[in-house]
Design a protein around this motif. Structure first.
Motif, PDB file in Angstrom:
ATOM      1  N   GLY A  38       0.789  -1.239   0.000  1.00  0.00           N
ATOM      2  CA  GLY A  38       0.000   0.000   0.000  1.00  0.00           C
ATOM      3  C   GLY A  38       0.812   1.276   0.000  1.00  0.00           C
ATOM      4  O   GLY A  38       0.250   2.360   0.197  1.00  0.00           O
ATOM      5  N   ILE A  93      -9.698   5.491   9.888  1.00  0.00           N
ATOM      6  CA  ILE A  93      -8.722   5.473   8.803  1.00  0.00           C
ATOM      7  C   ILE A  93      -7.550   6.403   9.084  1.00  0.00           C
ATOM      8  O   ILE A  93      -6.659   6.550   8.266  1.00  0.00           O
ATOM      9  CB  ILE A  93      -9.372   5.837   7.450  1.00  0.00           C
ATOM     10  N   ARG A 141      -4.427   7.192   4.461  1.00  0.00           N
ATOM     11  CA  ARG A 141      -5.557   6.451   5.031  1.00  0.00           C
ATOM     12  C   ARG A 141      -5.087   5.076   5.481  1.00  0.00           C
ATOM     13  O   ARG A 141      -4.458   4.345   4.726  1.00  0.00           O
ATOM     14  CB  ARG A 141      -6.697   6.299   4.007  1.00  0.00           C
ATOM     15  N   ASN A 142      -5.456   4.762   6.700  1.00  0.00           N
ATOM     16  CA  ASN A 142      -5.076   3.487   7.271  1.00  0.00           C
ATOM     17  C   ASN A 142      -6.036   2.414   6.776  1.00  0.00           C
ATOM     18  O   ASN A 142      -6.832   1.876   7.536  1.00  0.00           O
ATOM     19  CB  ASN A 142      -5.115   3.617   8.795  1.00  0.00           C
ATOM     20  N   GLU A 143      -5.973   2.139   5.471  1.00  0.00           N
ATOM     21  CA  GLU A 143      -6.887   1.180   4.842  1.00  0.00           C
ATOM     22  C   GLU A 143      -6.626  -0.214   5.410  1.00  0.00           C
ATOM     23  O   GLU A 143      -5.473  -0.610   5.613  1.00  0.00           O
ATOM     24  CB  GLU A 143      -6.672   1.137   3.322  1.00  0.00           C
ATOM     25  N   ALA A 146      -4.619  -3.044   1.493  1.00  0.00           N
ATOM     26  CA  ALA A 146      -4.103  -2.415   0.281  1.00  0.00           C
ATOM     27  C   ALA A 146      -4.377  -3.396  -0.843  1.00  0.00           C
ATOM     28  O   ALA A 146      -4.372  -4.609  -0.629  1.00  0.00           O
ATOM     29  CB  ALA A 146      -2.612  -2.169   0.419  1.00  0.00           C
ATOM     30  N   THR A 153      -4.200   2.310  -1.913  1.00  0.00           N
ATOM     31  CA  THR A 153      -2.953   2.426  -1.149  1.00  0.00           C
ATOM     32  C   THR A 153      -3.207   3.197   0.142  1.00  0.00           C
ATOM     33  O   THR A 153      -4.289   3.748   0.336  1.00  0.00           O
ATOM     34  CB  THR A 153      -1.896   3.167  -1.989  1.00  0.00           C
ATOM     35  N   ARG A 154      -2.219   3.217   1.009  1.00  0.00           N
ATOM     36  CA  ARG A 154      -2.376   3.913   2.295  1.00  0.00           C
ATOM     37  C   ARG A 154      -1.882   5.345   2.217  1.00  0.00           C
ATOM     38  O   ARG A 154      -2.104   6.142   3.107  1.00  0.00           O
ATOM     39  CB  ARG A 154      -1.661   3.127   3.397  1.00  0.00           C
ATOM     40  N   GLU A 155      -1.196   5.650   1.129  1.00  0.00           N
ATOM     41  CA  GLU A 155      -0.740   7.010   0.858  1.00  0.00           C
ATOM     42  C   GLU A 155      -0.999   7.205  -0.628  1.00  0.00           C
ATOM     43  O   GLU A 155      -0.491   6.431  -1.437  1.00  0.00           O
ATOM     44  CB  GLU A 155       0.768   7.102   1.182  1.00  0.00           C
TER      45      GLU A 155
END
Ligand code: ATP
Ligand code: MG
Length: 409
Positions: A38, A93, A141-143, A146, A153-155
């Motif tokens: 992610g 998130i 976002r703290n998904e 990923a 993605t988390r960024e």
């Protein structure tokens, strides 16, 4: 760009955990580098693709009066507490961190709160509206999961546009302008024929919000559509009252997978009320500002375009998205000499494979990288005073005189 100077090397293999075709090609072709699940870096070619996508979006948003800014990623919890979004237990998130001097900070997952608050300094009167402000910005976002390379993605890079109005009618008018701008954007991105405005939940004062869904098998969403009636809806709103609203029956709908590449919301007072964004109107009365917000997932769009335009050999970028239009691949000493001459002054249009590699290796890289036109200069083409141009998409080749090619660049 000269490949001999570039640190990029194409890779034989993609990471084992990458399941999306496009992610494998983007990594192997040196567009992106995977830091961890992610989280990706954009390398020179990938960054150019991102900039090309942003260029199209920027152009269309400027046409509807958007003013571009770049807001901070670090967030003050106090603002988000006012809207109850700092401790949102349902969807946590947030990536949160701490100030060394004490106290918490967050990394922005979106920007409604800070932009509403920031505008309190500048928007005071009905004369200051309507106003539309947008940015291209990295969201965090703290998904939970990923997925599909750069598609979840988390960024990630988002375009977020926010609009501010004195009345509901004016918000409706602008919302419609954004719909038209989005249609032009997805057309220009090459996704127009498979991207549809889709009814979804999450409307704040209207019953629905609208998503832009690109029909593509790798998409995470399930949507239902009826082509004749031009109706598309997300499965999350597949229920009797909605079908009645939209004038379709369940058995008239087909199901497909889709990726959400953007969405638009009428927010009305959702953020302006708790954060206190108010104006004085013509009669000097204090009124709360009407708001809309409009997102496009820029990095997700790049993944979706890569996914749509690829074949078994690699990426196949549309010309206006490609990092370079031409992949110049000289063969032999004479070819190299002429190629150097052509390259000079055209550095931004030509990806110059001036490496001492076998022709087959150059051709394989040209295909993997998906540059629209491969241009070969060899003793054979020089005998005809020509270059050989191969279209990446169709695979067709033609001899074009050197003079004519230079002009076409
Ligand atoms: P999703 O349902 O896919 O999680 P969302 O409803 O959370 O999307 P928004 O908060 O409205 O999305 O963000 C605007 C756009 O940003 C989305 O339409 C999507 O294209 C993109 N986007 C959202 N989350 C991600 C992510 N984790 N990675 C990449 N792009 C994303
Ligand atoms: Mg989400």
């Amino acid at each position: 760009m000269r490949l001999s100077n570039s640190f990029i090397k194409t890779l034989r293999d993609a990471p084992k955990d990458e399941t999306a075709k496009s992610a494998g090609f983007l990594i192997r072709a040196g567009y992106i580098y995977k830091e961890m699940a992610g989280v990706y870096d954009y390398l020179p070619l990938g960054l150019k693709v991102i900039e090309n996508i942003k260029g199209i979006v920027r152009d269309e948003l400027n046409k509807i009066g958007g003013q571009e800014v770049l807001m901070a990623a670090l967030q003050n919890p106090e603002l988000w507490k006012k809207t109850d979004r700092w401790d949102d237990q349902k969807v946590d998130i947030w990536f949160k961190t701490e100030l060394s001097a004490g106290g918490e900070l967050g990394l922005a997952p979106t920007h409604e709160e800070p932009i509403t608050n920031m505008l309190k300094t500048y928007v005071k009167s009905y004369k200051d509206l309507p106003l539309a402000v947008y940015q291209f910005q990295t969201k965090f976002r703290n998904e939970l999961r990923a997925k599909s390379g750069i598609m979840r993605t988390r960024e990630f890079i988002m375009k977020d546009l926010y609009s501010f109005h004195t009345s509901e009618e004016d918000l409706d008018r602008y919302y419609h302008e954004v719909e038209n701008a989005y249609a032009r954007i997805y057309d220009r991105l090459g996704l127009g024929d498979i991207t549809f405005e889709t009814f979804a939940s999450g409307g704040v004062f209207s019953k629905y919000s609208h998503e832009y869904q690109t029909f593509i098998p790798v998409g995470e969403d399930t949507v239902y559509y009826n082509k004749d009636k031009s109706v598309v809806l997300n499965e999350e709103v597949l229920q009797d009252d909605v079908l009645e609203d939209l004038g379709v029956k369940r058995d008239e709908l087909e199901e497909t997978r889709a990726a959400e590449v953007g969405n638009i919301f009428k927010l009305k007072f959702k953020y302006s009320e708790p954060l206190g964004l108010k104006i004085s109107d013509e009669n000097n009365e204090i009124k709360t500002v009407y708001m809309g917000c409009y997102g496009i997932g820029i990095s997700r769009v790049m993944g979706v375009i890569a996914e749509k335009f690829c074949d078994d050999k690699g990426l196949v970028w549309p010309e206006n998205i490609a990092p370079f239009k031409f992949y110049l691949a000289p063969i032999g000493e004479n070819g190299s000499k002429i190629a150097e001459e052509i390259y000079l002054g055209n550095e931004d249009k030509i990806l110059f494979d001036d490496r001492a590699l076998r022709p087959g290796e150059k051709f394989a890289d040209a295909e993997l990288m998906g540059i629209p036109f491969r241009v070969v200069i060899s003793d054979k083409t020089l005998a005809e005073n020509s270059v050989e141009i191969t279209n990446r998409k169709t695979g067709e080749s033609e001899l074009v005189s050197i003079e004519e090619f230079k002009k076409s660049i």
